[in-house]
Design a protein around this motif. Structure first.
Motif, PDB file in Angstrom:
ATOM      1  N   GLY A 575       1.723  17.321  -8.188  1.00 11.25           N
ATOM      2  CA  GLY A 575       2.011  17.666  -6.814  1.00 11.25           C
ATOM      3  C   GLY A 575       0.837  18.266  -6.063  1.00 11.25           C
ATOM      4  N   ASN A 576      -0.223  18.702  -6.756  1.00 13.49           N
ATOM      5  CA  ASN A 576      -1.379  19.268  -6.077  1.00 13.49           C
ATOM      6  C   ASN A 576      -2.413  18.187  -5.775  1.00 13.49           C
ATOM      7  OD1 ASN A 576      -2.180  18.693  -8.679  1.00 13.49           O
ATOM      8  ND2 ASN A 576      -3.494  20.481  -8.862  1.00 13.49           N
ATOM      9  N   TYR A 577      -1.982  16.969  -5.596  1.00  9.91           N
ATOM     10  CA  TYR A 577      -2.915  15.839  -5.500  1.00  9.91           C
ATOM     11  C   TYR A 577      -3.842  15.950  -4.294  1.00  9.91           C
ATOM     12  CZ  TYR A 577      -0.611  13.577  -1.562  1.00  9.91           C
ATOM     13  OH  TYR A 577      -0.147  13.290  -0.315  1.00  9.91           O
ATOM     14  N   ILE A 578      -3.393  16.545  -3.174  1.00  8.85           N
ATOM     15  CA  ILE A 578      -4.241  16.582  -1.980  1.00  8.85           C
ATOM     16  C   ILE A 578      -5.472  17.449  -2.225  1.00  8.85           C
ATOM     17  CG2 ILE A 578      -4.349  17.295   0.436  1.00  8.85           C
ATOM     18  CD1 ILE A 578      -1.509  16.443   0.797  1.00  8.85           C
ATOM     19  N   GLU A 579      -5.292  18.573  -2.904  1.00  8.10           N
ATOM     20  CA  GLU A 579      -6.455  19.406  -3.214  1.00  8.10           C
ATOM     21  C   GLU A 579      -7.424  18.674  -4.129  1.00  8.10           C
ATOM     22  OE1 GLU A 579      -7.689  23.641  -5.336  1.00  8.10           O
ATOM     23  OE2 GLU A 579      -5.579  23.202  -4.907  1.00  8.10           O
ATOM     24  N   ARG A 580      -6.896  17.983  -5.142  1.00  8.66           N
ATOM     25  CA  ARG A 580      -7.773  17.255  -6.060  1.00  8.66           C
ATOM     26  C   ARG A 580      -8.437  16.069  -5.349  1.00  8.66           C
ATOM     27  NH1 ARG A 580      -7.765  19.104 -10.950  1.00  8.66           N
ATOM     28  NH2 ARG A 580      -8.778  17.257 -11.805  1.00  8.66           N
ATOM     29  N   LEU A 581      -7.728  15.449  -4.430  1.00  8.51           N
ATOM     30  CA  LEU A 581      -8.325  14.386  -3.630  1.00  8.51           C
ATOM     31  C   LEU A 581      -9.482  14.926  -2.793  1.00  8.51           C
ATOM     32  CD1 LEU A 581      -8.534  11.631  -2.293  1.00  8.51           C
ATOM     33  CD2 LEU A 581      -6.537  12.184  -0.919  1.00  8.51           C
ATOM     34  N   TRP A 582      -9.291  16.119  -2.219  1.00  7.42           N
ATOM     35  CA  TRP A 582     -10.374  16.746  -1.468  1.00  7.42           C
ATOM     36  C   TRP A 582     -11.592  16.989  -2.370  1.00  7.42           C
ATOM     37  CZ3 TRP A 582     -12.658  21.533  -2.305  1.00  7.42           C
ATOM     38  CH2 TRP A 582     -13.585  21.939  -1.341  1.00  7.42           C
ATOM     39  N   GLY A 583     -11.351  17.522  -3.570  1.00  7.78           N
ATOM     40  CA  GLY A 583     -12.451  17.742  -4.508  1.00  7.78           C
ATOM     41  C   GLY A 583     -13.142  16.449  -4.889  1.00  7.78           C
ATOM     42  N   TYR A 584     -12.348  15.413  -5.139  1.00  8.73           N
ATOM     43  CA  TYR A 584     -12.878  14.092  -5.507  1.00  8.73           C
ATOM     44  C   TYR A 584     -13.796  13.544  -4.410  1.00  8.73           C
ATOM     45  CZ  TYR A 584     -12.479   8.993  -6.385  1.00  8.73           C
ATOM     46  OH  TYR A 584     -12.733   7.659  -6.578  1.00  8.73           O
ATOM     47  N   LEU A 585     -13.315  13.556  -3.161  1.00 13.22           N
ATOM     48  CA  LEU A 585     -14.113  13.013  -2.051  1.00 13.22           C
ATOM     49  C   LEU A 585     -15.343  13.870  -1.767  1.00 13.22           C
ATOM     50  CD1 LEU A 585     -11.347  11.946   0.504  1.00 13.22           C
ATOM     51  CD2 LEU A 585     -12.786  10.446  -0.877  1.00 13.22           C
ATOM     52  N   THR A 586     -15.200  15.183  -1.869  1.00 13.61           N
ATOM     53  CA  THR A 586     -16.333  16.070  -1.591  1.00 13.61           C
ATOM     54  C   THR A 586     -17.448  15.862  -2.603  1.00 13.61           C
ATOM     55  OG1 THR A 586     -14.827  17.708  -0.629  1.00 13.61           O
ATOM     56  CG2 THR A 586     -17.014  18.463  -1.248  1.00 13.61           C
TER      57      THR A 586
END
Length: 959
Positions: A575-586
């Motif tokens: 469920g915390n995918y948006i934060e991990r997506l932010w880390g991935y893209l950054t």
């Protein structure tokens, strides 16, 4: 039946084929009741005479892939079990192809019951001594276009098994109107249990979903267009579950060697004409922008083609075939030209671009047809010539309607004549470009300088594509061109209110092509505000477009959270995918910026930022290394790991890693299963609390009717022992004709430990995560033991996990899993306190507050007045519940009506007689149950009301 199929299969093989195939097939089927003997004197079945002389190789008994895709972001977990049936140690190899855009987030090896977790550490600076070695391996390691290889080799003791667990994450890119998820199914042998499961959740709704045929190298998507055999698809409006589960016979019909190919899922989502889809959760947001139904923008394109001697044969033929098709797809308003380069530079139309008219297309095809291969590779000369032709055209048509300019650069090698220095070629291209066009590079085969092509593309707003030697170049070239063949917007800039959003990823783009998608992520500020202001500006062929609106992110987040909660359990866990997506893209963005920078100081700063984020999110990136926990006293290297992502800093293999020394004769079959002690003090089921008071010889029980997503404090002793336990509820419909409106169960239990070191344990019905010095992810269907810095975790497959802290505190978590659950059932957890010696008298929480409390039972309701601390206040309460009470419970200065009940605990194995307290344990627990709600699963703070109460208790004791 399986034996008959086996012999039919063997009969179809010619005797000249490798006997290894027979051995692998036989061992996979597991039909023989004996292990192949090492001694030739043993009497064995006649059919095994050939096999007994062969060295027994470890073979794969299970290969499973479970993936969860939430709004384009995919979590993939791969589990591979390898068994060594020989008496001696053998080398076990785990190899997997994974997407080049993916980041590995966890890797663990389990040998028998011993767990070898990995941790992510920052990479140290490399010295120049390895440069030649890296150059030597560079081309071979980048032969795949979209896939990298992860490989592990380890010595496996005789009669034992190893489980390899790999998790990776990726953002699915939209190409030609579809997202494509690809998982490699190439165990390289037939496997007894082969299973792929993909769970998909898209909040905006799934518009199109298909499972493509298995794809192998060289076949593209040729042949049948139906899904692979043994594929099952279940779909709703927003979710889908795809399962691929072929039997051994079905695997053999696809490929006898177990190289089945790529399992591919393509889908798209519903879209509304607006600024795009904005989703938010836990302080982060992601913005998906993919406008539709836009008029194409004219393009100016120059094809720069390598026709040196190395392109002779199939490469130049397939390139010509692709260009014939591409030229036919140009629109009438497009302008184009063609440049061929080898030792000489040839331009089709000198100093100009021409319209894509039928006559010009015909002449261009003739020029390509007559193009011959010879000489060296003047790469710099070809690019410079094409760039000058294009920039001159742009300068002469500055007042014409807006168009998009591109160079498509195709080569199979590296510069051999003219300017051969890579840095100078990149600098020359940037100098002539000056932001006027984008350069897209296509490398064919294994001998390409991919590092140079990647820099050329990245520094000129383009992309690098790779075509493996064995693939159909004409098909892939056409596919690559189609992705950029229809530009619809240029000069795109997406902005957000500065007071509301920060740390956003790339938000300015040169072009947007039809069928693609722009993805931006960021952090939300000022959480009291419920809206996020979004503004999008872009240019079409004849005007500037401005879109802006306020997006209600708080409501959006609530809806998304409910969608995730009600979906499959695998989706809930991520469920915390948006934060991990932010880390991935950054991280991706930092690495790209580092590549473009010419400043050593700036590159070092960017590298440090990427390292910190990669370690924080446990991503294996070009600036981190995956390291197995190991015994440093071991002398002989037993484990070797290699991975070859496309970035140049991965070309050097990590140092040889070692697993802890083990007796080679040990066997997992002979190990004793640890006996688990289950206490009565527990919470299980819906959720039913049971509290045992051994000094009083009394057991009390109560229910808590919480709401889905409530997080309850179960045990709180953070200030003394450093232990906190929280549980998150999941909802389910109530049974028909039941007295409840809904059911709730614990779907997540978290144990926080702060002494002697900080550690976090998160348990769900499908996996256990340990975050301490390292991050370890264990599936619940495996048996394992982990010991780390005062923590002992014992996992019994599909049964329970025991967490022991400093040998004085033990908790047991039971896994409740349903194969075919009823509508009111959910996979859930039970929590039991097995040993509480290390918990202090100040321990609190819904269960913890009773550990040092004594109670009494008064069977006559009239005999309770003498013990009432505040009789007047309790009179009304007693009158309300006295009618149904069979006794009175004296606890904490209160008198509480109770009734006899029975509770089943420990999976129904034990039945407990208890005194039941109604009304959410009113008067039994301190405060009310809502006082035990916490903000997040890892919250360990003591609430102010409890701090005051504990202080008063201490003062009373002092008096």
């Amino acid at each position: 039946m399986e034996r008959t199929l086996l012999w039919l299969f063997l009969g179809c093989l010619s005797w000249g084929q490798k006997v290894e195939e027979i051995q692998d097939y036989v061992s996979d089927l597991d039909l023989f009741p004996f292990d192949f003997p090492d001694s030739t004197g043993a009497r064995v079945a006649r059919q095994a005479n050939v096999l007994q002389r062969l060295e027994i190789k470890p073979h794969i008994t299970e290969f499973t892939v479970k993936s969860t895709i939430i709004s384009r972001y995919a979590f993939t977990s791969v589990s591979c079990t390898i068994l060594n049936r020989a008496s001696e140690s053998r080398e076990a190899v785990f190899q997997l192809q994974l997407p080049s855009s993916a980041f590995i987030s966890n890797f663990t090896i389990i040998v028998g019951e011993q767990v070898y977790p990995s941790r992510m550490i920052a990479k140290e600076k490399r010295h120049g001594g390895n440069k030649k070695k890296n150059q030597k391996t560079e081309t071979a390691e980048n032969a795949e276009s979209d896939m990298d290889i992860f490989r592990v080799a380890t010595k496996l003791p005789g009669k034992d098994k190893a489980i390899f667990l790999l998790t990776y994450e990726e953002l699915l890119q939209r190409r030609l109107g579809f997202y494509e998820y690809v998982v490699s199914v190439r165990p390289q042998q037939l496997v007894g249990k082969l299973f792929v499961e993909v769970n998909l959740l898209e909040q905006s709704g799934i518009k199109h979903l298909e499972v493509a045929p298995l794809r192998k190298a060289g076949n593209g998507d040729k042949g049948s267009q139906s899904p692979p055999v043994a594929t099952k698809i279940d779909q709703t409006r927003t979710t889908a579950k795809i399962v691929f589960k072929p039997s051994i016979v079905q695997q053999a019909s696809i490929d006898r060697k177990g190289i089945l190919g790529d399992f591919i899922i393509r889908y798209d989502v519903n879209r509304e004409p607006s600024v795009g889809d904005v989703q938010a959760m836990n302080g982060f947001f992601v913005h998906y922008f993919a406008p539709k139904d836009l008029t194409p923008v004219p393009k100016n394109v120059v094809f720069v083609i390598d026709n040196s001697a190395s392109m002779l044969g199939l490469k130049i033929k397939q390139t010509k075939d692709a260009l014939f098709t591409i030229l036919g797809d140009l629109r009438n308003e497009d302008h184009f030209n063609i440049v061929g380069f080898s030792s000489r530079i040839k331009v089709w139309q000198q100093d100009r671009l021409v319209l894509a008219t039928p006559n010009n297309i015909k002449d261009a095809k003739k020029f390509i047809h007559l193009m011959s291969t010879s000489g060296g590779t003047n790469m710099n000369g070809g690019i410079q010539t094409g760039a000058k032709v294009l920039t001159d055209f742009i300068a002469k048509n500055v007042n014409s309607p807006k168009s998009i300019s591109l160079i498509i650069f195709i080569t199979d090698g590296r510069p051999t004549i003219g300017e051969t220095n890579s840095s100078k070629i990149v600098a020359n291209t940037k100098e002539v470009n000056k932001g006027q066009f984008c350069l897209y590079s296509i490398g064919i085969g294994k001998d390409v300088d991919f590092k140079l092509l990647e820099r050329l593309s990245v520094e000129n707003c383009g992309v690098l594509w790779k075509i493996p030697e064995e693939e159909d170049a004409s098909l892939l070239l056409k596919g690559f061109y189609d992705q950029i063949g229809t530009p619809v917007l240029s000069d795109i800039e997406i902005g957000y209110s500065k007071r509301r959003a920060a740390y956003t990823t790339q938000n300015v783009y040169a072009n947007y092509f039809n069928g693609s998608e722009i993805v931006i992520a960021g952090k939300l500020l000022n959480t009291s505000s419920s809206d996020l202001h979004v503004q999008v500006s872009a240019r079409t062929s004849d005007k500037t477009v401005l879109l802006e609106t306020d997006v209600p992110v708080s409501k959006n987040g609530d809806i998304l959270h409910k969608e995730i909660t009600s979906a499959e359990e695998g989706i809930q866990e991520n469920g915390n995918y948006i934060e991990r997506l932010w880390g991935y893209l950054t991280i991706k963005e930092l690495l790209k910026t580092r590549m473009k920078s010419n400043s050593v100081k700036k590159r070092e700063a960017l590298t440090d930022q990427a390292k910190n984020l990669s370690v924080a999110y446990h991503f294996l990136t070009p600036v981190t290394t995956l390291k197995l926990e190991q015994d440093m006293n071991v002398q002989d290297p037993l484990t070797d790991i290699s991975h070859n992502p496309s970035d140049e800093s991965f070309r050097e293999l990590p140092p040889v890693l070692q697993e802890q020394s083990r007796a080679t004769g040990s066997s997992s079959k002979t190990r004793k299963k640890m006996k688990v002690s289950i206490s009565k003090t527990s919470v299980d089921g819906d959720p039913h609390f049971v509290v045992d008071f051994p000094l009083s010889n009394i057991t009390v029980c109560f229910n808590i009717d919480g709401e889905p997503d409530d997080i309850l404090r179960l045990v709180s002793d953070n200030k003394h022992s450093g232990v906190t336990v929280n549980g998150k509820l999941i909802g389910a419909p109530a049974p028909v004709n039941g007295h409840k409106k809904q059911r709730t169960y614990f779907s997540v239990l978290t144990i926080l430990v702060t002494k002697p070191v900080r550690a976090y344990i998160e348990a769900t019905p499908s996996r256990v995560i340990l975050d301490s010095k390292d991050r370890l992810v264990l599936p619940c269907d495996k048996t394992a033991t982990v010991e780390s810095q005062g923590l002992l975790i014992t996992l019994n497959a599909n049964s329970n996990i025991t967490v022991t802290i400093q040998d004085t505190i033990s908790f047991v978590i039971l896994f409740h899993q349903y194969k075919n659950p009823a509508p009111f059932q959910r996979n859930h957890l039970g929590f039991y306190i097995a040993n509480s010696k290390g918990l202090s008298p100040n321990t609190h929480g819904l269960l913890g507050q009773f550990l040092y409390t004594s109670v009494k039972i008064a069977t006559s309701p009239t005999s309770t007045s003498s013990v009432l601390s505040q009789p007047d206040q309790e009179e009304q309460y007693l009158q309300t519940y006295n009618e149904t009470a069979s006794a009175m419970l004296k606890a904490k200065g209160h008198v509480i009506p109770v009734m006899k009940k029975q509770r089943k605990i420990n999976n129904g194995k034990e039945q407990v007689d208890c005194w039941f307290v109604k009304n959410n344990a009113a008067r039994l627990i301190d405060g009310e149950y809502k006082d035990y709600l916490v903000s997040h699963p890892f919250d360990s703070e003591t609430p102010s009301w409890l701090t005051n109460e504990l202080n008063e208790t201490v003062m009373d004791s002092a008096k």
